[in-house]
Design an enzyme around this catalytic site. Structure first.
Site, PDB file in Angstrom:
ATOM      1  N   GLU A 108      -6.707  -7.448  -0.552  1.00  0.00           N
ATOM      2  CA  GLU A 108      -7.132  -7.530   0.712  1.00  0.00           C
ATOM      3  C   GLU A 108      -8.426  -7.025   1.018  1.00  0.00           C
ATOM      4  O   GLU A 108      -8.818  -6.202   0.380  1.00  0.00           O
ATOM      5  CB  GLU A 108      -6.210  -6.473   1.664  1.00  0.00           C
ATOM      6  CG  GLU A 108      -4.937  -6.753   2.189  1.00  0.00           C
ATOM      7  CD  GLU A 108      -4.082  -5.656   2.839  1.00  0.00           C
ATOM      8  OE1 GLU A 108      -4.922  -4.983   3.472  1.00  0.00           O
ATOM      9  OE2 GLU A 108      -2.997  -5.488   2.680  1.00  0.00           O
ATOM     10  N   GLU A 121       0.626  -1.284   0.056  1.00  0.00           N
ATOM     11  CA  GLU A 121       0.037  -0.015   0.115  1.00  0.00           C
ATOM     12  C   GLU A 121       0.954   1.151  -0.027  1.00  0.00           C
ATOM     13  O   GLU A 121       0.755   2.162   0.805  1.00  0.00           O
ATOM     14  CB  GLU A 121      -0.936   0.086   1.022  1.00  0.00           C
ATOM     15  CG  GLU A 121      -1.957  -0.996   1.042  1.00  0.00           C
ATOM     16  CD  GLU A 121      -3.123  -1.015   2.075  1.00  0.00           C
ATOM     17  OE1 GLU A 121      -3.057  -0.106   3.212  1.00  0.00           O
ATOM     18  OE2 GLU A 121      -4.215  -1.518   2.045  1.00  0.00           O
TER      19      GLU A 121
HETATM   20  C1  GAL Z   1      -4.484  -2.485   5.083  1.00  0.00           C
HETATM   21  C2  GAL Z   1      -2.812  -2.824   5.126  1.00  0.00           C
HETATM   22  C3  GAL Z   1      -2.807  -4.188   6.240  1.00  0.00           C
HETATM   23  C4  GAL Z   1      -3.627  -4.030   7.173  1.00  0.00           C
HETATM   24  C5  GAL Z   1      -4.949  -3.710   6.910  1.00  0.00           C
HETATM   25  C6  GAL Z   1      -6.074  -3.558   8.118  1.00  0.00           C
HETATM   26  O1  GAL Z   1      -4.476  -0.995   4.629  1.00  0.00           O
HETATM   27  O2  GAL Z   1      -2.380  -3.104   3.939  1.00  0.00           O
HETATM   28  O3  GAL Z   1      -1.405  -4.381   6.296  1.00  0.00           O
HETATM   29  O4  GAL Z   1      -3.016  -2.818   7.999  1.00  0.00           O
HETATM   30  O5  GAL Z   1      -5.225  -2.333   5.957  1.00  0.00           O
HETATM   31  O6  GAL Z   1      -7.238  -3.180   7.712  1.00  0.00           O
END
Ligand code: GAL
Length: 655
Positions: free
Chosen positions: A303, A150
């Site tokens: 994710e 990110e």
């Molecule tokens: C994303 C990040 C992850 C984790 C996640 C939690 O932004 O890439 O590592 O922190 O959020 O929601």
């Protein structure tokens, strides 16, 4: 991926093995298999374990884990591990820590604490990526490289002296002479002339409004500086395995068109708020963007939260239906996989209250049951992988224009591009119109309708292309405060709306923005709607007036217009019409352009031969279609229950 891996609809998540020992790894590998996990993201935050001391690499433990997973049939999305530099790094290279506009150096103790322009940071990431590539580049489990994590999540810009020097280099490459910079930045204003590049600094905290062109260049530079970090690592990775970095949906600060061109596959991290009843519409818009970033190529949802996140002020969990529909929605809009943050819930650290595929409650939990159930269900969608969508309607997204729109000292400071596009997207989503996002350089001829909710920055070249698009039969709909400045944020001469004057067939005598609490009434085709944010004093030329202000100082004056040109038309909307007003207007535009609306009541999208029907509502919805429902494994019934979905393969019902 894409091509190589047809027929695997990926399922899995981030795994942070350094938080656990080998005994737990073995248990996890077995549980992943039970859940139908096909791919795991590894190593995102492992730097301090992979390189515990400078240039001393310890990759053996990771090799063992990758073998263990591969032994269970699980592939790996391998991170280069560079998202969170270790303590030894920042103590040795304190100047690699990022600095805010106010001059505050951000300390070690969270993550992403690096200055994107730091040569020490870039060199260290290149070395780690090289070691990872050397050790794992030919491991059969490694199906995807995941560079950093990110970019721009916490630090999108750095104002330290090293960044300043990098900015000056970037400016010198762009302008060559300081005279050219002075002219382009308009530095005669407020005596801002520079005698040399050495006198230029980033737009740090200032006593008053800053130089807009300097700020616009700063946005471009900051996106490029992070992209250079990505490129530095990418150069170390072997050819053959696809490379990605996980995007953050429709993010303002990085020009994702530029970024996506340097990836093999687009991936996204999506966190719709379960407490927002309309979050699925914003998610649909983000997924359409992800599908569009590489011209319709399938992408990966890398994710999402299995349930609640931990970083909102109140973290509401997902219902089972929200989780399932949200996951299927990504696939409906082009994803070839559904991955999560994270596999196993952390015991310690800032994200210990974040949901996981394997919750703190272990296999006795409802969350685990859902993980297993969805893993099974996903295998039914394997045949959808690789299928593509087509769209009749496009929305222009230009990061330059977005950045310029949100600079200071505008007639209204309330304009936010993402909010404007979201407002326009809603009624189109409701009509089940498939939308592609396109850059300003795209070939528009294949689209019947092109929407530009705002194009504050419009180059003369773009205006000319829009003119020929409309003359050739296209329908362009553009919103207020468009066409006004060039790529340097200089006002186009000759009055408003700048280079769109002829195409829209009107003149704007003066902008008349609306205070936040002051809506206006607009009469459009016999109905009265609300407008917010903006008004223009329009002097119509060749355009036809479709709607007029029905209240306030501009009462009786044009608000919505249409200018025929060649076999197409250019439509202009001078206020932010309410949802129903936009629905009415877009209904007209689509009908005239011959774009059919899908049946309403459920979210319906086509991907190749597959129709996805997602019912986000509380009532059953009838969407009659012949075909086979991949989710039930039986003939599609024609009705989708509340919170339920169908994925219908066209053809006979009895396959
Ligand atoms: C994303 C990040 C992850 C984790 C996640 C939690 O932004 O890439 O590592 O922190 O959020 O929601």
């Amino acid at each position: 991926m894409s091509g190589r891996e047809r027929n695997v609809m990926h399922y899995g998540g981030d795994y942070n093995p350094e938080q656990w020992g080998p005994e737990v790894w073995r248990e996890d590998a077995a549980l992943m298999r039970e859940a139908g996990v096909t791919m795991i993201t590894l190593g995102v935050f492992s730097w301090s374990r992979l390189e515990p001391r400078e240039s001393e690499y310890e990759l053996g433990w990771l090799a063992g884990l990758i073998d263990l997973l591969w032994g269970h049939g699980i592939a790996v999305d391998l991170a280069t591990g560079t998202a969170s530099p270790p303590a030894w790094f920042v103590r040795k290279y304190p100047h690699a820590l990022p600095v805010t506009a106010e001059g505050v150096r951000l300390e070690f103790g969270s993550r992403q604490h690096y200055c994107p322009s730091s040569p020490e940071f870039r060199a260290a990431t290149a070395r780690l990526a090289r070691e990872m590539a050397k050790r794992f580049g030919s491991h059969p489990a490694v199906r995807l490289w995941h560079i950093s994590n990110e970019y721009g999540d916490h630090v999108t810009e750095c104002f330290c002296p090293v960044s300043a020097e990098d900015f000056r280099r970037w400016l010198a490459a762009k302008y060559e002479t300081v005279e050219a910079l002075n002219f382009t930045w308009g530095t005669e204003f407020w005596s801002q002339r520079y005698g040399s590049f050495a006198e230029v600094e980033p737009p740090r905290a200032l006593p008053g409004p800053g130089n807009p062109t300097q700020q616009l260049d700063w946005r471009r530079f900051s996106s490029d500086a992070l992209l250079a970090c990505y490129r530095t690592e990418r150069a170390e990775l072997p050819a053959g395995v696809p490379v990605t970095t996980n995007f953050m949906s429709m993010m303002r600060d990085l020009d994702y068109w530029k970024w996506a061109a340097e990836e093999d596959i687009v991936s996204d991290d999506a966190y719709p708020d379960p407490a927002d009843p309309l979050a699925h519409i914003t998610a649909a818009m983000n997924y359409d963007l992800m599908r569009s970033l590489r011209g319709g190529q399938p992408w990966l949802l890398l994710e999402q939260a299995p349930s609640a996140v931990s970083w909102r002020s109140v973290n509401v969990p997902k219902t089972d239906a929200q989780y399932r529909l949200g996951s299927l929605q990504a696939i409906a809009r082009g994803a070839d996989g559904v991955m999560h943050f994270q596999w196993r819930a952390s015991k310690a650290g800032a994200e210990k209250w974040h949901s996981a595929m394997l919750p703190h409650g272990g296999t006795a939990s409802r969350g685990w049951a859902r993980t297993v159930a969805f893993g099974r269900e996903l295998t039914r969608l394997a045949e959808v992988t690789g299928a593509r969508s087509t769209a009749d309607v496009a929305i222009i997204l230009d990061w330059d224009s977005w950045w310029a729109l949100e600079l200071e000292e505008h007639p209204s400071q309330l304009l936010r591009w993402r909010e404007l596009v979201r407002a326009w997207y809603g009624p189109l989503w409701e009509k089940n119109i498939t939308i592609d996002f396109v850059p300003v350089t795209a070939d528009l001829t294949g689209y019947r309708v092109v929407l530009a909710p705002n194009l504050y920055l419009t180059t003369t070249a773009l205006a000319a292309r829009l003119e020929s698009y409309v003359a050739g039969g296209g329908h362009l709909v553009t919103g207020f405060f468009s066409g006004l400045v060039d790529e340097h944020d200089h006002v186009h001469p000759g009055g408003y709306p700048g280079v769109l004057r002829d195409l829209l067939g009107l003149r704007i005598d003066e902008f008349w923005p609306l205070p936040a609490s002051e809506p206006v009434q607009v009469e459009l085709a016999g109905s009265v709607y609300t407008g917010t944010l903006w008004r223009d004093w329009i002097v119509p030329g060749t355009c036809e007036v479709l709607g007029s202000y029905a209240s306030g100082v501009l009462r009786g004056r044009p608000a919505v217009t249409r200018n025929a040109s060649g076999s197409g038309a250019a439509w202009y909307v001078s206020t932010l019409l309410s949802h129903s007003g936009l629905a009415d207007l877009f209904g007209r535009v689509l009908a005239e352009a011959g774009v059919p609306s899908g049946p309403a009541g459920a979210e319906i999208t086509r991907r190749g031969d597959y129709t996805f029907v997602l019912n986000h509502g509380d009532e059953p919805v009838a969407v009659p279609l012949p075909g086979f429902d991949l989710l039930t494994g039986a003939a599609y019934t024609g009705v989708v229950g509340p919170g339920d979905a169908a994925v219908i393969r066209a053809g006979h019902a009895d396959e």
